[in-house]
Design an enzyme around this catalytic site. Structure first.
Site, PDB file in Angstrom:
ATOM      1  CD  GLU A 156      -3.995 -13.041   9.110  1.00 31.09           C
ATOM      2  OE1 GLU A 156      -5.120 -12.976   9.650  1.00 31.09           O
ATOM      3  OE2 GLU A 156      -3.633 -12.278   8.188  1.00 31.09           O
ATOM      4  NE  ARG A 187      -1.977  -1.598   3.510  1.00 31.83           N
ATOM      5  CZ  ARG A 187      -2.351  -1.689   4.778  1.00 31.83           C
ATOM      6  NH1 ARG A 187      -3.554  -1.282   5.140  1.00 31.83           N
ATOM      7  NH2 ARG A 187      -1.527  -2.168   5.695  1.00 31.83           N
ATOM      8  N   GLY A 244       3.082 -24.252   3.692  1.00 32.35           N
ATOM      9  CA  GLY A 244       3.931 -25.294   4.253  1.00 32.35           C
ATOM     10  C   GLY A 244       4.610 -24.814   5.517  1.00 32.35           C
ATOM     11  CE  LYS A 269       0.911 -20.722   5.675  1.00 37.67           C
ATOM     12  NZ  LYS A 269       2.025 -21.357   6.406  1.00 37.67           N
ATOM     13  CE  LYS A 296       0.195 -22.394  10.021  1.00 39.08           C
ATOM     14  NZ  LYS A 296       1.056 -21.250  10.329  1.00 39.08           N
ATOM     15  CB  SER A 351       4.956 -19.486  15.489  1.00 40.04           C
ATOM     16  OG  SER A 351       3.551 -19.373  15.533  1.00 40.04           O
ATOM     17  NE  ARG A 352       3.244 -12.241  12.733  1.00 38.69           N
ATOM     18  CZ  ARG A 352       3.923 -12.289  11.596  1.00 38.69           C
ATOM     19  NH1 ARG A 352       5.217 -12.038  11.600  1.00 38.69           N
ATOM     20  NH2 ARG A 352       3.328 -12.590  10.460  1.00 38.69           N
TER      21      ARG A 352
END
Length: 317
Positions: free
Chosen positions: A261, A40, A116, A88, A171, A234-235
């Site tokens: 997410e 953006r 993946g 995702k 996941k 991983s957040r």
């Protein structure tokens, strides 16, 4: 046109300059594939950048997919331009996946899903990884496989874009639960049990909507689940970990440095599960935890005290 046999490499545009979009552009550039990245904040318009593109890779957040898809829908894209979605998430308005949004907007374009066990920081470091490109158009999947494949990035194909997408999306909910488990110091036994039970929950949702069972035992299912549930990179995992330490969700998200997410996905998945009457016990406890209805220890207790059953009950493959 076959990219592998073409005199010139394909022109690729990556939509989204976040961590994942930047990592995908990094892989392509290392493969000597001419790649532009749009966001953006780009001085060049989306329309001018994608005009003439052979491949468009969407790595925008789920929140941005509908508006970007609408802009491309208004364009006259080349018929063989391949749209690859690497997002995702689930759209909170339509409760659909990114590929379903893209397919509705661009019904004449080949659509592929890339997903993946791909933690972006490890990709950027050049560490070995593997991924899946899924499409109902086998030729399109193989074209995308060709441009992304590298010595340290192995790419497989399959013909189950929905299952591939749901594996990568759902996941994230499970990673929140595993982060809680880790933060509470519940041990390896508990963590292993939680991850193992997460897989049939994800698979159950996928099968309900027509995904192929084998997909969930592959890289986009089990592979992505293991990666996301095993790393502080991983957040979503960090969201669960932070909640277990008494932090508020607002505080965690403000300091995360990116989008988790799994938070939005949890809300949408509960709506879908309620509508379709799908059993999602882990997701329900994550939902209650995210909305402040229970504490992390209470979420664990609720899962442990569920009615006893056979291991593979209501999991008929």
């Amino acid at each position: 046109m076959s990219f592998a046999n073409a005199d010139t490499p394909p022109q690729v545009v990556v939509l989204g300059a976040g961590a994942w979009g930047s990592s995908l552009a990094y892989v392509l550039n290392n493969n000597d594939i001419p790649t532009q990245v749009w966001s953006r904040r780009s001085p060049q318009s989306l329309e001018s950048m994608v005009a003439g593109a052979d491949v468009i890779v969407s790595a925008v957040s789920i929140k941005g997919v509908p508006s970007v898809a609408a802009r491309l829908e208004a364009m006259d894209l080349q018929r063989r331009t391949i749209l690859v979605t690497a997002t995702k998430g689930l759209d909170p308005e339509t409760m659909t996946t990114p590929s379903q949004i893209w397919q509705a907007a661009l019904p004449s374009q080949p659509i592929a899903v890339l997903s993946g066990p791909n933690l972006s920081k490890e990709i950027d470091q050049g560490l070995p990884a593997a991924t899946v490109v899924a499409s109902s158009d086998q030729a399109a999947a193989e074209e995308i496989q060709t441009i992304f494949a590298a010595d340290n990035f192995r790419v497989y194909t399959n013909n189950d874009p929905l299952g591939t997408e749901l594996g990568g999306t759902l996941k994230n909910v499970m990673a929140i639960a595993v982060g809680v488990c880790e933060g509470l110091g519940l041990g390896t036994n508990a963590k292993s049990a939680l991850i193992t039970r997460a897989l049939p929950e994800i698979t159950r949702v996928g099968l309900h909507f027509g995904a192929q069972p084998d997909t969930f035992w592959g890289l986009a299912g089990l592979g992505d689940l293991l990666a996301t549930c095993s790393s502080m990179l991983s957040r979503n995992y960090r969201v669960g970990y932070g909640l277990s330490k008494g932090q508020s969700l607002e505080e965690i998200l403000a300091n995360l440095g990116g989008t988790a997410e799994g938070v939005n996905t949890t809300d949408v998945l509960i709506k879908i599960a309620n509508r379709e009457k799908i059993a999602v016990p882990i997701t329900r406890q994550v939902y209650r935890l995210l909305h402040g209805k229970i504490t992390p220890p209470q979420a664990v207790e609720a899962l442990m005290e569920r009615e006893l059953k056979a291991e593979f009950e209501d999991f008929d493959l």
